[in-house]
Design an enzyme around this catalytic site. Structure first.
Site, short mmCIF file in Angstrom:
data_model
loop_
_atom_site.label_atom_id
_atom_site.label_comp_id
_atom_site.label_asym_id
_atom_site.label_seq_id
_atom_site.Cartn_x
_atom_site.Cartn_y
_atom_site.Cartn_z
CG HIS A 78 2.54 -2.61 -6.09
ND1 HIS A 78 2.78 -2.45 -4.75
CD2 HIS A 78 3.77 -2.71 -6.66
CE1 HIS A 78 4.07 -2.43 -4.51
NE2 HIS A 78 4.71 -2.59 -5.67
CG ASP A 125 5.55 0.88 -5.53
OD1 ASP A 125 4.74 0.50 -6.39
OD2 ASP A 125 6.42 0.14 -5.04
CG HIS A 151 7.77 4.45 -2.96
ND1 HIS A 151 7.00 3.73 -2.06
CD2 HIS A 151 8.58 3.55 -3.58
CE1 HIS A 151 7.33 2.45 -2.15
NE2 HIS A 151 8.29 2.32 -3.05
CG ASP A 172 8.75 -4.29 -6.56
OD1 ASP A 172 9.60 -3.40 -6.43
OD2 ASP A 172 7.60 -4.19 -6.09
CG HIS A 173 8.21 -1.13 -9.59
ND1 HIS A 173 6.97 -0.65 -9.97
CD2 HIS A 173 8.09 -1.52 -8.29
CE1 HIS A 173 6.13 -0.76 -8.95
NE2 HIS A 173 6.79 -1.27 -7.91
#
Length: 308
Positions: A269, A211, A140, A67-68
């Protein structure tokens, strides 16, 4: 200087939010655009903004979760179609170059411009005298970085009265003094820039975190930031779930901004469990701790004014 959010959702795209990406537009004379993360669909979101792909010359990837980063290969490929585009430098964790180049090789994609990869490490990863970028590891589930963009101080404004009193003729000499250079007049007198300009204008600081669960490096990167972008995947009360997945809640983001002495917090996010109207509650939770808090949404543009 302004920051445009191209995606503000976590994990997967939804009807309401694309996955993570943000574009930082630098002021004149640079006018460059720096991209932070490139989740799937980033280039589609860019088409809805005035930002042109050929203005993006630096890309900072926080970590390799899809997602990044899944939008990066497509964005780079489309950029090649523009023709005549300049080189791009991509910063990110170990493995990023291998991932992108493997996909290009297997798909037969031709990139007609230079791509330089810089493996992110803790410390200064870029400095051109006008801007410095510092990176630090966050906490993370996989290696993940946050980035701190620091604008250099600029010379103060010229004092018209002092220039007239000193007998400086209007023209190129004004520009040299404005740029911080000392000059010598035709009559031999030396005029120091510091004598005819105001106090230096402090540079701006923008901190964009990947994140992370609460950690010391997040606060350190955000120290006295004019704008802090911090993930807030979950609402207050879900700290155990946030800890499990390596994320933060709204309250934890606000606490980091408060400890860092940041000027403004923008949360992003957000989990797909939250509707857009839930942003009011999420912001209220954070504002109870850090009043200067906003919630990002796709397409939101935040101006970062200089502290003149």
């Amino acid at each position: 200087m302004e920051l445009t959010f191209l995606g503000t959702g976590a994990g997967r795209p939804s009807r309401l939010r694309n996955v993570t990406s943000a574009a930082l537009k630098l002021p004149a004379p640079s006018l460059s655009v720096w991209l932070f993360d490139a989740g799937e669909g980033t280039q589609h979101r860019l088409l809805q903004t005035p930002i042109k792909l050929n203005r993006i010359d630096r890309i900072f990837i926080t970590h390799l979760h899809g997602d990044h980063v899944f939008g990066l290969p497509g964005l780079l490929s489309t950029r090649a179609y523009d023709g005549g585009v300049g080189p791009v430098t991509i910063y990110g964790p170990a493995g990023l170059q291998q991932m992108v180049e493997c996909l290009f090789q297997l798909s037969g994609t031709y990139i007609g411009y230079d791509i330089q990869y810089v493996e992110a490490v803790e410390g200064v990863i870029f400095d051109d005298g006008n801007y410095r970028v510092e990176a630090a590891a966050l906490e993370h589930r996989i290696p993940c970085f946050g980035y701190r963009v620091i604008e250099s101080p600029r010379p103060g404004r010229l004092d018209a009265g002092k220039l007239k009193e000193a007998g400086v003729p209007f023209g190129p000499l004004y520009g040299k003094l404005k740029a911080g250079e000392d000059i010598t007049l035709p009559d031999g007198r030396e005029i120091k820039s510091s004598d005819v300009t105001g106090a230096c204008i402090p540079g701006r600081i923008v901190t964009i975190l990947g994140d992370t669960k609460p950690c010391a490096n997040a606060v350190r990167l955000a120290e006295h930031a004019d704008l802090l972008v911090h993930e807030a995947t979950f609402a207050a009360g879900l700290e155990e779930k946030a800890e499990l997945y390596g994320h933060s809640t709204t309250v934890q983001a606000a606490e980091a901004a408060k400890r860092a002495g940041a000027r403004k917090l923008v949360m992003t996010h957000f989990s797909s469990r939250y509707e857009l109207e839930d942003a009011v509650q999420l912001v209220d939770e954070a504002r109870a701790i850090f009043p200067q808090t906003e919630a990002a949404f796709d397409g939101a543009v935040f101006d970062i004014p200089c502290q003149c």
